[in-house]
Design an enzyme around this catalytic site. Structure first.
Site, PDB file in Angstrom:
ATOM      1  CD  GLU A 150      14.590 -13.514 -18.836  1.00 34.89           C
ATOM      2  OE1 GLU A 150      14.845 -14.439 -18.080  1.00 34.89           O
ATOM      3  OE2 GLU A 150      14.629 -12.317 -18.517  1.00 34.89           O
ATOM      4  CD  GLN A 181      11.787 -19.876 -15.605  1.00 35.53           C
ATOM      5  OE1 GLN A 181      12.454 -18.870 -15.761  1.00 35.53           O
ATOM      6  NE2 GLN A 181      11.895 -20.935 -16.384  1.00 35.53           N
ATOM      7  CG  PHE A 225      -3.317  -2.918  -3.973  1.00 32.63           C
ATOM      8  CD1 PHE A 225      -3.870  -4.191  -4.089  1.00 32.63           C
ATOM      9  CD2 PHE A 225      -3.045  -2.219  -5.143  1.00 32.63           C
ATOM     10  CE1 PHE A 225      -4.136  -4.734  -5.322  1.00 32.63           C
ATOM     11  CE2 PHE A 225      -3.309  -2.762  -6.384  1.00 32.63           C
ATOM     12  CZ  PHE A 225      -3.855  -4.024  -6.468  1.00 32.63           C
ATOM     13  NE  ARG A 248       2.664   3.569  -2.872  1.00 31.04           N
ATOM     14  CZ  ARG A 248       3.802   3.393  -3.556  1.00 31.04           C
ATOM     15  NH1 ARG A 248       4.113   4.206  -4.533  1.00 31.04           N
ATOM     16  NH2 ARG A 248       4.595   2.402  -3.274  1.00 31.04           N
ATOM     17  CB  CYS A 264      -0.854   0.027   1.238  1.00 32.63           C
ATOM     18  SG  CYS A 264      -0.612  -1.403   2.259  1.00 32.63           S
ATOM     19  CG  ASN A 314       4.259  -0.102   1.292  1.00 35.74           C
ATOM     20  OD1 ASN A 314       3.950  -1.201   0.851  1.00 35.74           O
ATOM     21  ND2 ASN A 314       4.709   0.883   0.548  1.00 35.74           N
ATOM     22  N   GLY A 315       4.242  -3.345   3.018  1.00 35.83           N
ATOM     23  CA  GLY A 315       5.139  -4.476   2.819  1.00 35.83           C
ATOM     24  C   GLY A 315       4.517  -5.746   3.325  1.00 35.83           C
ATOM     25  CD  GLN A 359      24.212 -17.606 -13.984  1.00 36.67           C
ATOM     26  OE1 GLN A 359      23.747 -17.242 -12.922  1.00 36.67           O
ATOM     27  NE2 GLN A 359      25.348 -18.240 -14.047  1.00 36.67           N
ATOM     28  CE  LYS A 380      15.125 -20.550 -14.268  1.00 36.70           C
ATOM     29  NZ  LYS A 380      16.380 -20.162 -14.815  1.00 36.70           N
TER      30      LYS A 380
END
Lengths: 479, 1517
Positions: B917, B965, B239, B58, B28, B259-260, B974, B968
């Site tokens: 990617e 993904q 949020f 936010r 938030c 926030n967290g 990498q 992993k």
């Protein structure tokens, strides 16, 4: 495992062989195992596939851990390699010489290059192991007190016997012939596998506690009922010995034999027995059947000194390379040239035998027939291709149809033993409970008697897997 | 008289199926406004309310746009106001307390509660002054909020003479509140939504609710009263990922707004509940017991944190002290830290494990107000101090506009740092001052030096167990070791000190479906962070990671003595035999160890359960008798004794001791032969083991060494490497959840279970999620006995280990979906276009009766439901195929041939391929002459942002944000250097041959509101594309997905754990993520229950192979389907699993030219396959009676589950939660029908584009001036999209469009701005400036009239120029953390940066003429940074792993820096630049050049090549 880029760097090599001209002078084996360094490079070609098709359903029937032993050979870990090999295969010296190597047909490297020389590596591992004295008896640490009778001493019976003995059971193997080994002993010519190799294993197995009884034909010399009484479990492993016959005009002429009769007598002769062989010397030999047995007849006839040898096959000539009907990783349908073929033979394809002609003494002198082709899924004669060739000795090598049904099988059938459609003993293959058990309690079946005619490697696989089921059955049973 | 009630009718949606509102996560906007001198005013409150409203973006809204997720404020008690409005009189200020009450609407119940409150207040000796109905205007809340609205009251309590005013009275009020709480909860069984006390204090008061920020003021008329005053106003907008937030879950809590997220919550709760038994308070005495338990289950993480913080403060510590205990800085790897502060942290580490996770916490007790940031600095926190003694603190800058002339200081909170305002003294204290004072208030340093015992200091012990070569094989067999374990897993660990890497994901049977005995470890799956908090990069950001733990008894949490740190410090949880003996033999009076055998008799039924229970009881007795080190050992295994699974023993004992209140009095050490791989150790730690001696693993190493398998000097080298690899692996595992320290990971249970039943979990793994039931304890015993029996079975791989077959296929191993048969049939079918053969393939996959692999194999289509229709009535195959996609596989991980073949095939059938990617060559955007197209319809936006340019973004139909993904999740990636050839380097804007790192987190997504921002950014650049978010199945993914839907994603992809990969640690492939069936069902159910399903497309992937798989996916709720591995198989992949080695022999996953020539795939093969799958789907649709695909979505009742009675383990499964059809709380369709409201029409870019028409159409120069505020986000993004669409990669001539803004820019200012666009900002900006900069020019400068020094003040926020590929920027001030992360081409001048500057950079130039934070250049593999370092202090801030430091010597280079600085001075008027330029000859020597080592080599090589080419030309010429 292996060398990561080995498959790019090194080319395939095969075993070194004595030249055909030299080797036909005797019945000795003529291939040598790899030198250590060669073996290492060949092992390095293994790509250690995520799915080793060589080991899976499409590959080795005895589940050899091929990527593992290739890697061990690459790292020159010979002793570990034989431990590994023996953990899946009781007799790699047999398969290392005799197996048609479905593993190599399934080898992934075959997609882009020649496959890894798996069979030659296998042979090298076991030969070296014996040479180093690493192959020793492994008697059980304790005995279960259970007794098992195994009928038949071919590769299935032997593998089954060795496994069960090592599990601590008392195992007796019954063999109707005078020596142990079944088809291995009398079906395979010495130039493909010398018979002391079998004796060496028999000795090991005796030290592991297996009792071998020869010249006892179960079902004749001892009844099925008696055998079942004597043992907690009996295992049928007497093979699939009824040969396929050729019912044509002139079949009864002298000089027309089943291949197995020809080969058995010859093997006995090579072993030093005083027997009258069926000789091919100075004769026009016709071998009917394009398989391995036919090929053995060719090799033997050449060693006799035949005037000519012709091997005929009713099916068309296979393509030089993998036929599209058997794409990788299937066992490739393709023209195979055996070592016996290298020694001299005329091979003919799409040949249908219509009959034989003999002389006044009733001896065969000619074979006649025509060429055929596939039409609408059936073989049809091709007009104008009729032939007649000289033939002094005809060897029928057209495979086997089912086990011999008199004697033991007949007695068991009376007790309720079921056979399958093909006439083989009915039992499932696999590693789950109930596999290899026949419809009779305490009676198991493995090898060709269950599967129908097949490869040695399948026989060993069947023997081992059957042993596991027998063992589990006995150990879970409150007897 | 009060009536007892049981469970009032529930409000809001309840847990159903896989949906569990308890998994709610939030994030938030937090902030406060304060007058530093403590002067109260109405104005402060108004400013606070304004701040809150300006952070509204936010927060979030759910299916009902008028219902907010929560907002509120905390202020000082408005004494003047209350005196005015109350009908009763009040004692003097400070002598009364105000309780804010949320009560039930039922008047009878409410009256009962009021009576209780009154009674308790009186019983406690205080006076009840009266109640007040708090006035509210419910019409200012949303419909949903109103459904659950509580009754609002305030209670006023007068202080008696028994207690002192101030702290003592606060403590008393705290006690009263807790007693009331306990009593009411015990008697009324009310949930928090019906009874809750937001505040209860004589100093502070909270006004909050399930509101939007803007609703708070009108909702509470009190807040409009002219007499309401406060010296501070703490605010928060929430949020929530969940759409059913409750009234009580709004912040602020009683002391904090947050926030967290607290990632270690489960462990913290367990430890606190164990701790409370030994807790004593001199301030409360016996009264303390009346307040227990401390933590109520089912609270949010913030509420729990607040509860414990409150306890510590009420227990006598100061608020900043308590905050420092709970959120310590990263201290152990910081050699420069003040020794007192370091000792403070080390001392307190013995008392309390860190509450770990991304956090910006604002806190107050009414006397002080402050804020702190977690050790990683993962949340933004900016503040401004004015010359009028006011401070504005918030998640964003600019929420309160200030005249620049009035600014005294503009700064940000740095990682681990604290900001404190003492309102009584009227001072702002900086971090150093506060902490110095606190860390010297007690002799912590002395206590630590004298008290803490370090294992390495203990004397060596005798009788150390030695390896036994004779018996090792037997013992390895007993513990189920396989050849694969030893050679594939352990050997690389010992050789390289690293976990082995594998590829292509997981396709082996789930452990619960396997016929073979499986290690208990395998049933557990690691949780990982996605969206709501970021994973950490444990390699590049190692400075925050910590493996040290403490063992031995804990002391009373509410006191501080020297005894508190009398504990043994272990540097590593893995003990060698020597270390283990040391620990075992320690008998220093204080420590007493006792050993228990954890083996059982396999021949006696239930002996495992009995033996374990016995151990637990005896261990508890031992602890009571004073033993404080419990050792569990399974060295006693033999033919007659089987080992209890070590995880079961450890966790069972851990929980038994927690329940007995004894856990913190003892350490648990395991001596076991079972654990051998990283995941095993993580599990043991996660379930309570303090240390582990894996003796058999060590012996295995000794044996490998003996046989020559390890080319290492000696045994100790092997052990060292092995232990090192475990340490690295543990870091990886807990960092993927965003946890930094082993201490807080220990017992945190960051796992979920697939296939164990609830009884087993509740008794031995309490609190772990298990959703499909499975193995019971009896079955587990059977499994253990079977393994033991196998070990002694002469026919079971005699003389050897079982081969294995978990990762690689082995014939006797567990079944794999991909095996010789399925691959052969599939490849042959697609090559020969033979549908019948495909059917055989499908049969081999779908029919797993005898070899169960996947959960879906147990799902049948219910023939009773089927109402078959003629197939002609079903929508055509071509329509079905449009729902198909190939998965994200980058060009780079797979070859050009493979990548383009996939794209062409998918484009031919109107389906979609995915770039992965790695960027995409623009030549692929053009259609080929034959009509084919190599353009990937889906463009992925992953954490490394390789090649993510404006042009890339506009050439997409879908933009997929990869949050995780399958192979992993929670980890970075990498691309090994050997796969980065010139072409790939070019597409990724990197250097050929240099390994490319993808960070674990997106550095612009640390929480849900950040994701919302990125979605908004992408939507701006390409409004036509659907924005998709890729998530991975794990417990709670549904709630995350609901949040993602609320963040306005158009499309959500749920990946199963099966997902393939080019390279991943093998343990991640097998131990993270869950099957997609569970995650998809959870997501669909949650979206439906929350009324969000119809605004997003839902897709699924993870080893989907057949039409039946597609249908099962559709019935569980998916509309679209991804195929990756199967698509690769059709074009030649044979599952070599060699992708990471570049040796793929069929040319699919390799860049080697020779091997690429072996590629034989053709687009038609994939086209055939897609046709086959769609045909199978269509046939099943006809069978079931669905005419259109959409009708089928979510119709889960068509799935029939038959319990596999024949299977000894799987018969325990129960899928009723997966097969649950959710009841919708709001009406919603089961599939996507409506557009998300992205709000793009409000963007000022619309106006910009309109006014720039001449430039866009005719390339004429245009310049504009505009005002800007923090509500103007992603300014320039839409314009960038327009430019790219018209002019592609090239853009416009320089400065064609030139816009000047004044004010504070919102987030993502100048995102993806491209060539020809210049944005000037006079003012300041928030986070993400220049994100993805694609060639444009950004100039940010302070206003002309400021009086502060720009180079000492912050001007732009965190994570600026993330993933920039091209362009220039000039920043006239300091930037926040993570500046120019993954920059690959932009040239930037800045006057100071925070921590982690230039991290992962691969190209471009950064010139810093000011301070730098720590960990500069971590993972930097390309580009150059020039740092002005007049104090010669820079070098200690650099992470030297990949870079070297040099001076500037070459004139060419010096000129280029000079040029940039000159431009900087010109564009920004920078004083700092001017000072440097005026003394250039001297200052040039003060620049340090940061040069990546590999980059240097690559540049040299390129230069040589160029030269040799030139020479070649010369010779030829």
């Amino acid at each position: 495992m292996g060398k990561v880029t080995g498959f790019i760097e090194f080319k395939r090599a095969g075993l070194k062989k004595i030249s055909p001209a030299e080797r036909v002078k005797n019945y000795k084996e003529f291939e040598y195992p790899f030198e250590e360094d060669t073996a290492q490079l060949q092992g390095a070609r293994c790509m250690d596939c995520g799915i080793p098709f060589c080991q899976g359903e499409t590959g080795c029937p005895v589940d050899n851990l091929i990527p593992e032993f290739n890697d061990l050979v690459y790292r020159k870990r010979w002793k570990d390699a034989i431990e590994n090999l023996h953990s899946t295969n009781n007799f790699p010296e047999f398969t290392g010489r005799l197996c048609p190597a479905p593993c190599e047909g399934a080898c992934t490297l075959g997609l882009i290059d020649d496959p890894v020389s798996i069979k030659a590596i296998e042979r090298t591992i076991i030969d070296k192991a014996f040479e180093e004295g690493w192959v020793v008896p492994k008697p059980p640490t304790y005995k279960t007190g259970k007794t098992i009778g195994i009928v038949g001493s071919g590769p299935a019976g032997l593998a089954c016997a060795q496994q069960l003995a090592r599990a601590g059971h008392s195992v007796t193997v019954y063999e109707k012939a005078d020596r142990i080994g079944g088809l291995l002993r009398y079906g395979i010519p010495d130039f493909k596998m010398e018979k002391w190799l079998i004796d060496r294993r028999i000795e090991q197995m005796q030290k592991e506690g297996v009792t071998f009884i020869t010249k006892v034909h179960v079902g004749v010399d001892i009844s099925a009922a008696e055998l079942r009484k004597q043992h907690d479990v009996i295992v049928l492993a007497m093979g699939c010995e009824k040969p396929r016959d050729l019912v044509v005009e002139g079949r009864n002429l002298k000089g027309i034999h089943f291949a197995m009769d020809f080969l058995t007598l010859n093997n006995k002769f090579v072993a030093g027995d005083k027997v009258e062989i069926i000789s091919a010397k100075d004769k026009h030999v016709i071998v009917i059947g394009g398989g391995d047995t036919g090929s053995d007849c060719v090799g033997t006839s050449n060693r006799h000194g035949a005037k000519s040898i012709t091997q005929i096959e009713i099916f068309p000539e296979p393509p030089k390379y993998r036929d599209p009907s058997t794409p990788w990783p299937l066992y490739p349908k393709m023209l195979r040239t055996s070592t016996s073929h290298e020694e001299g033979v005329i091979r003919k394809w799409s040949i249908n035998t219509l009959g034989f002609k003999g002389n006044e003494r009733g001896e065969v002198r000619a074979i006649y027939g025509n060429q055929v082709e596939f039409k609408n899924g059936k073989l049809e004669p091709i007009a104008g291709t009729e032939f007649e060739w000289p033939a002094d000795l005809v060897l029928l090598a057209m495979g086997f149809v089912h086990p011999v049904k008199d004697g033991l099988i007949a007695q068991l059938v009376d007790m309720g033993l079921e056979l399958d459609k093909m006439g083989n003993v009915k039992a499932n293959f696999g590693t789950t409970p109930g596999c290899f058990a026949t419809s009779l309690p305490g009676v198991y079946a493995c090898g060709d008697v269950r599967r129908g005619q097949s490869l040695i490697v399948w026989a060993i696989s069947e023997g081992r897997k059957c042993a596991l089921q027998v063992h589990n059955y006995l150990m879970s049973k409150q007897v | 008289m009060h009536r007892k009630l049981t469970n009032l009718p529930s409000l809001g949606p309840q847990a159903q199926g896989l949906y569990d509102p308890a998994l709610d996560k939030d994030s938030c906007g937090v902030g406060f406004v304060a007058n530093i001198k403590g002067k109260r005013s109405r104005d402060i409150i108004d400013k606070g309310l304004r701040l809150m409203c300006n952070l509204e973006h936010r927060g979030a809204e759910g299916a009902d746009p008028k219902t907010g997720d929560g907002a509120g404020i905390m202020i000082q008690i408005p004494d003047k106001f209350f005196r005015k409005v109350l009908p009763f009189s009040l004692p003097p200020e400070g002598e009364y307390g105000v309780g804010v009450l949320f009560l039930p609407q039922d008047p009878m119940v409410r009256e009962s509660l009021e009576n209780i409150i009154e009674k308790i207040v009186v019983d406690e000796g205080e006076t009840l002054l009266g109640f007040r109905d708090t006035p509210v205007n419910p019409e200012y809340s949303g419909i949903v909020a109103r459904k659950t609205i509580p009754y609002f009251k305030q209670v006023f309590i007068g202080k008696s003479n028994q207690v002192e005013k101030g702290d003592a009275f606060e403590r008393k009020l705290f006690l009263i509140r807790r007693v009331i709480d306990r009593r009411i909860r015990a008697e009324f069984k009310l949930d928090r939504s019906q009874y809750y006390v937001p505040s209860f204090s004589s100093r502070t008061i909270v006004y909050k609710g399930m509101l939007l920020g803007a609703q708070v003021k009108p909702f509470y008329p009190d807040l409009s009263d002219p007499d309401i005053e406060s010296a501070f106003c703490l605010t928060h907008t929430r949020f929530s990922t969940n759409t059913f937030p409750t009234w009580d879950l709004a912040h602020p809590y009683r002391m904090i707004a947050h926030n967290g997220e607290i990632n270690t919550l489960r462990g913290n709760i367990n430890w606190m509940s164990a701790r409370q038994m030994v807790m004593e308070s001199p301030l409360y005495g016996k009264e303390l017991k009346r307040m227990l338990p401390i933590i109520m289950e089912g609270q949010s993480d913030t509420a729990t944190f607040d509860t414990v913080l409150e306890l510590l403060v009420m227990g006598g510590r100061s608020l900043p002290h308590a905050v420092m205990m709970m959120i310590p800085e990263a201290w152990s790897k910081n050699p420069d830290m003040d020794p007192d502060k370091r000792a403070f942290y080390e001392y307190h580490a013995s008392l309390l494990e860190p509450w770990d996770g991304p956090a910006a916490i604002a806190f107050t007790d009414g006397k002080v107000i402050g804020a702190t940031l977690d050790r990683n600095g993962l949340r933004p926190a900016r503040y401004t101090i004015t010359k009028e003694d006011e401070i504005y603190f918030g998640s964003e800058a600019g929420a309160i506009s200030v005249d620049p002339r009035n600014v005294l200081k503009q700064d940000r909170l740095r990682p681990g740092r604290m900001l404190l305002i003492d309102l009584e003294k009227g001072q702002v204290l900086d971090d150093e001052e506060i902490k110095k004072q606190i860390s010297t208030q007690k002799p912590y340093r002395k206590w630590v030096e004298e008290g803490l015992i370090r294992l390495k200091d203990l004397p060596n012990a005798g009788n150390v167990q030695q390896p036994n070569h004779e018996t090792i094989l037997e013992r390895m067999r007993v513990f189920g070791y396989t050849t694969e374990d030893v050679h594939t897993i352990m050997k690389p660990m010992a050789l390289q000190g690293e976990e082995p890497v594998g590829s292509m994901g997981e396709d082996v049977s789930l452990p619960i479906l396997s016929q073979k005995p499986q290690p208990l470890f395998r049933y557990f799956k690691q949780n990982f962070a996605q969206v709501t908090n970021p994973p950490i990069d444990p390699i590049r950001e190692e400075l925050v990671m910590e493996l040290t733990t403490y063992i031995g008894p804990e002391q009373n949490l509410l006191a501080e003595t020297a005894e508190h740190c009398r504990r043994i410090e272990l540097e590593h949880p893995i003990l060698t035999n020597d270390q283990f003996e040391k620990l075992k033999q320690i008998s220093e009076g204080y420590f007493k160890a006792i050993t228990f055998d954890i083996t059982f008799n396999p021949n006696i039924k239930h002996d495992m359960r009995n033996s374990l229970d016995n151990v637990c009881q005896k261990a508890a007795d031992a602890v009571r008798a004073g033993y404080n080190l419990i050792i569990l050992t399974d060295r006693g295994v033999s033919r007659e004794r089987a080992p209890i699974p070590s995880l079961l023993a450890v966790s069972g004992l851990h929980h038994y001791l927690i329940r007995s209140g004894l856990r913190t009095k003892t350490g648990i050490v395991l001596e076991s032969g079972e654990p051998r791989e990283v995941a095993h150790f993580a599990l043991l730690c996660g379930y309570g083991a303090n240390a582990i001696n894996p003796y058999l693993a060590f012996e295995t190493l000794a044996d490998l060494l003996k046989s020559g398998d390890l080319s290492l000097p000696d045994y100790s080298a092997a052990k060292k490497n092995y232990i090192k690899s475990i340490g690295k692996g543990l870091f990886k595992i807990f960092s993927k959840m965003g946890i930094s320290t082993l201490q807080s990971y220990c017992g945190a249970q960051i796992f979920e279970v697939v296939g164990l039943d609830s009884e087993l979990i509740n008794n031995y793994f309490t609190g772990t999620a298990t959703r499909i039931e499975g193995l019971s304890l009896e079955m587990l015993e059977e499994e253990t006995v079977r393994r033991h029996k196998n070990a002694y079975d002469p026919l079971f791989y005699p003389g050897a280990l079982e081969p294995g077959g978990l990762h690689y296929y082995r014939k006797d191993g567990d079944p794999h979906l991909y095996n010789p048969i399925t691959i052969h049939r599939l490849q042959t079918a697609v090559k020969q276009n033979d549908y019948q053969l495909y059917k055989e393939f499908a049969k081999a996959v779908n029919d797993q009766h005898d070899r169960l692999i996947t959960l879906r194999s147990l799902f049948q289509l219910d023939p009773k439901k089927a109402k078959s229709i003629p197939i002609e009535e079903v929508e055509p195959v071509s329509e079905i195929m449009r729902r198909f996609q190939t998965g994200a596989m980058s060009f780079g991980s797979i070859s050009w041939e493979a990548h383009t073949t996939l794209a062409i095939a998918m484009n031919r059938i109107g389906a979609k391929s995915n770039t992965g990617e790695g960027g995409e060559d623009p030549i692929r955007f053009k259609t080929l002459p034959n009509g084919d197209s190599m353009r990937s319809a889906i463009k992925q936006v992953a954490s490394a942002r390789f090649g993510v340019t404006a042009n890339y973004l506009v050439n997409a139909d879908d933009l997929q944000i990869k949050m995780a993904q399958g192979a992993k999740p929670g980890e970075g990636g990498q691309l090994p250097g050997h796969k980065v050839d010139k072409y790939i380097g070019k597409l990724r804007y990197s250097t050929p041959g240099v390994t490319l790192i993808s960070p674990p987190p997106h550095h612009d997504i640390y929480s849900i509101e950040d994701l919302k921002q990125l979605i908004f950014d992408l939507k701006n650049v390409n409004p036509r594309a659907r924005v998709s978010v890729k998530l991975v199945s794990e417990v709670g993914v549904g709630t995350v997905a609901a949040g993602v839907a609320k963040a306005h994603a158009d499309h959500i992809l749920i990946s199963g754990h099966e997902g393939g990969t080019g390279a991943s640690p093998i343990s991640s492939i097998h131990y993270a993520g869950t099957p997609w069936e569970i995650g998809l069902a959870e997501t669909h159910q949650t979206l439906v229950a929350n009324g969000l399903r119809d605004r997003v497309y839902l897709a699924v992937d993870g080893k989907i192979l057949t039409g039946k798989d597609v249908v099962i996916g559709a019935l569980l709720g998916a509309e679209e389907f991804g195929f990756s591995t199967s698509a690769l198989i059709t074009i030649g992949c044979i599952m070599m699993r060699k992708c990471h080695l570049n040796t793929c022999p069929v040319g699919v996953a390799t860049q080697d030219e020779y091997l690429r020539s072996k590629f034989t795939g053709k687009p038609e093969y994939l086209v055939n396959y897609m046709n086959f799958v769609a045909s199978e789907v269509r046939e099943i649709m006809a069978y079931l009676g669905f005419r259109t695909f959409n009708e089928m979505v979510g119709q889960v009742e068509y799935i029939k589950f038959e319990r596999p009675h024949h299977h000894w383990k799987a018969r325990g499964l129960d899928f009723s939660k997966i097969l649950h059809k959710p009841k919708a709380y709001f009406p919603t369709e089961m599939y996507r029908v409506k557009e998300q409201n992205h709000g793009l029409e409000k963007q000022i870019d619309n106006e910009i584009i309109r006014r720039c028409r001449a430039a866009l159409e005719y390339k004429q120069k245009v310049s504009l001036e505009m005002q800007i505020t923090n509500l103007n986000r992603t300014v320039g993004g839409m314009l960038a999209g327009e430019v790219a669409r018209k002019y592609g990669e090239e853009g416009l001539p320089e400065d064609t469009i030139d816009i000047t803004f004044r004010g504070t820019a919102g987030q993502s200012f100048g995102a993806w701005v491209n060539q020809g666009v210049t944005l000037r900002l006079i003012g300041e900006a928030n986070d993400y400036v220049g994100k993805g900069l694609s060639g444009g020019k950004l100039i940010i400068r302070v206003p002309e009239n400021v009086t502060y020094d720009p180079s000492e003040n912050i001007i732009i926020g965190n994570t600026c120029f993330y993933g920039a590929t091209k362009g220039t920027a000039f920043i006239n001030g300091m930037a926040g953390e993570r500046f120019a992360v993954r920059n690959s081409g932009a040239r930037i001048v800045v006057e100071g940066v925070g921590d982690h500057g230039c991290e992962y950079m691969t190209g471009g130039i950064v010139v810093v003429i000011g301070k730098t934070g720590r960990n500069f250049a971590a993972g930097m593999s390309g580009g150059i940074a020039y740092v002005w370092d007049p104090t010669s202090t820079f070098s200690k801030n650099v992470n030297l792993e990949m870079v070297e430091l040099e001076r500037l010597t070459e004139s060419e280079e010096i000129d280029s820096v000079l040029h940039l600085l000159t431009l900087h001075r010109e564009y920004t008027g920078s004083k700092r630049a001017n000072d440097i330029l005026e003394n250039w000859n001297i200052e040039v020597g003060r620049f340090i050049k940061v040069m990546p080592t590999d980059y240097k080599k690559a540049l040299l090589k390129m230069k040589e090549e160029e030269q040799s080419q030139k020479q070649g030309v010369a010779v030829n010429g």
